[in-house]
Design a protein around this motif. Structure first.
Motif, PDB file in Angstrom:
ATOM      1  N   HIS A  45     -15.924  20.711 -19.215  1.00 33.84           N
ATOM      2  CA  HIS A  45     -15.847  22.017 -18.552  1.00 33.84           C
ATOM      3  C   HIS A  45     -16.997  22.892 -19.020  1.00 33.84           C
ATOM      4  N   ALA A  47     -18.858  26.496 -19.781  1.00 33.70           N
ATOM      5  CA  ALA A  47     -18.507  27.659 -20.601  1.00 33.70           C
ATOM      6  C   ALA A  47     -17.933  28.766 -19.720  1.00 33.70           C
ATOM      7  N   LYS A  48     -16.964  29.584 -20.314  1.00 34.32           N
ATOM      8  CA  LYS A  48     -16.329  30.673 -19.591  1.00 34.32           C
ATOM      9  C   LYS A  48     -17.353  31.758 -19.308  1.00 34.32           C
ATOM     10  N   GLY A  49     -17.267  32.227 -18.046  1.00 35.11           N
ATOM     11  CA  GLY A  49     -18.219  33.260 -17.666  1.00 35.11           C
ATOM     12  C   GLY A  49     -17.914  34.596 -18.296  1.00 35.11           C
ATOM     13  N   GLU A  50     -18.835  35.460 -18.269  1.00 31.90           N
ATOM     14  CA  GLU A  50     -18.650  36.801 -18.830  1.00 31.90           C
ATOM     15  C   GLU A  50     -17.795  37.663 -17.911  1.00 31.90           C
ATOM     16  N   LYS A  51     -17.063  38.660 -18.514  1.00 35.12           N
ATOM     17  CA  LYS A  51     -16.201  39.563 -17.757  1.00 35.12           C
ATOM     18  C   LYS A  51     -17.043  40.419 -16.831  1.00 35.12           C
TER      19      LYS A  51
END
Length: 252
Positions: A45, A47-51
């Motif tokens: 997966h 990386a989580k995106g920024e808010k």
């Protein structure tokens, strides 16, 4: 040494001639495609995106679908607010359907003529005869005030129990002579409840009463008895005797 050098020149010339002839006509045919390989594994997966930046309200109507997408998580439940004012009474509803019949009630205690409606008995008799009642005989009466139902036999002066139960009997007499009266009953056996009153130069009032438990057919009556009376007491004189009785409650 000269022989080796000449041989090398000959080999080089042969290779040059061979290469020059196959540039146009010595190429081979395409081979058969190879077997398809096994699919590779899924990659890791990302990386989580920024808010993202908060949405800004725009002028004019907002699309409901956008509002749903922008809806945040539910917060904690708030405190209960104060009770509002009582509302207006609604209209009366329609009449409901009749309910199912109830269970049968318990059997009644009354049987036949002793039913609750007929479990009653009361009498009140008055003797106005001026003669002295005969000793040890039931007193008879000249006037019936109440006899409902007719359980009191006016001919014999005796009450005959029709409804078993608890009864109250009482008598009152007024005379100018010595008077002795007693209540007699089958329920008392040989016992007799006697009362006497002796004249003191004026009218004498004599009273007595008793509560009895009676069964069907038992009798109760009032009679005079000899105590300290003299012959003068037996003379006809003004006197009155009242005998009452009634059912307190039935055992039927």
């Amino acid at each position: 040494m000269g022989d080796y050098y000449g041989l090398a020149i000959l080999v080089a010339v042969a290779l040059f001639l061979t290469t020059g002839q196959c540039q146009d006509s010595c190429s081979g045919r395409n081979g058969v495609p190879g077997v398809k390989g096994t699919p590779g594994r899924d990659g890791q997966h990302g990386a989580k995106g920024e808010k993202g930046e908060p949405a800004e309200a725009s002028d004019g109507p907002v699309d409901a679908r956008i509002l749903l997408m922008l809806k945040g998580e539910a917060g904690n439940r708030g405190l209960q607010g104060p009770m509002g004012p009582k509302g207006y009474q609604g209209e009366l509803g329609l009449v409901g359907e009749p309910g199912k019949p109830g269970r049968p009630g318990p059997d009644g205690r009354g049987h036949g003529q002793h039913s609750a409606q007929q479990a009653r008995s009361a009498f009140s008799m008055i003797r106005t005869d001026q003669s002295y009642p005969v000793y040890n005989k039931p007193v008879t009466y000249q006037k019936t005030v109440v006899n409902e139902p007719p359980d009191f036999n006016t001919a014999t002066g005796q009450f005959i129990c029709r409804v078993p139960g608890v009864y109250y009997f009482t008598f009152h007499s007024m005379a100018k002579v010595n008077m002795c009266l007693q209540i007699v009953s089958d329920a008392l056996g040989t016992k007799k409840l006697g009362f006497c009153d002796y004249v003191r130069n004026n009218d004498q009032v004599l009273s007595g009463g008793v509560v009895l438990q009676l069964t069907v057919g038992q009798k109760v009556w009032l009679q005079s008895f000899k105590d300290q009376q003299t012959a003068n007491d037996l003379r006809p004189s003004e006197k009155q005797i009242i005998f009452n009785g009634f059912l307190l409650f039935s055992n039927a």
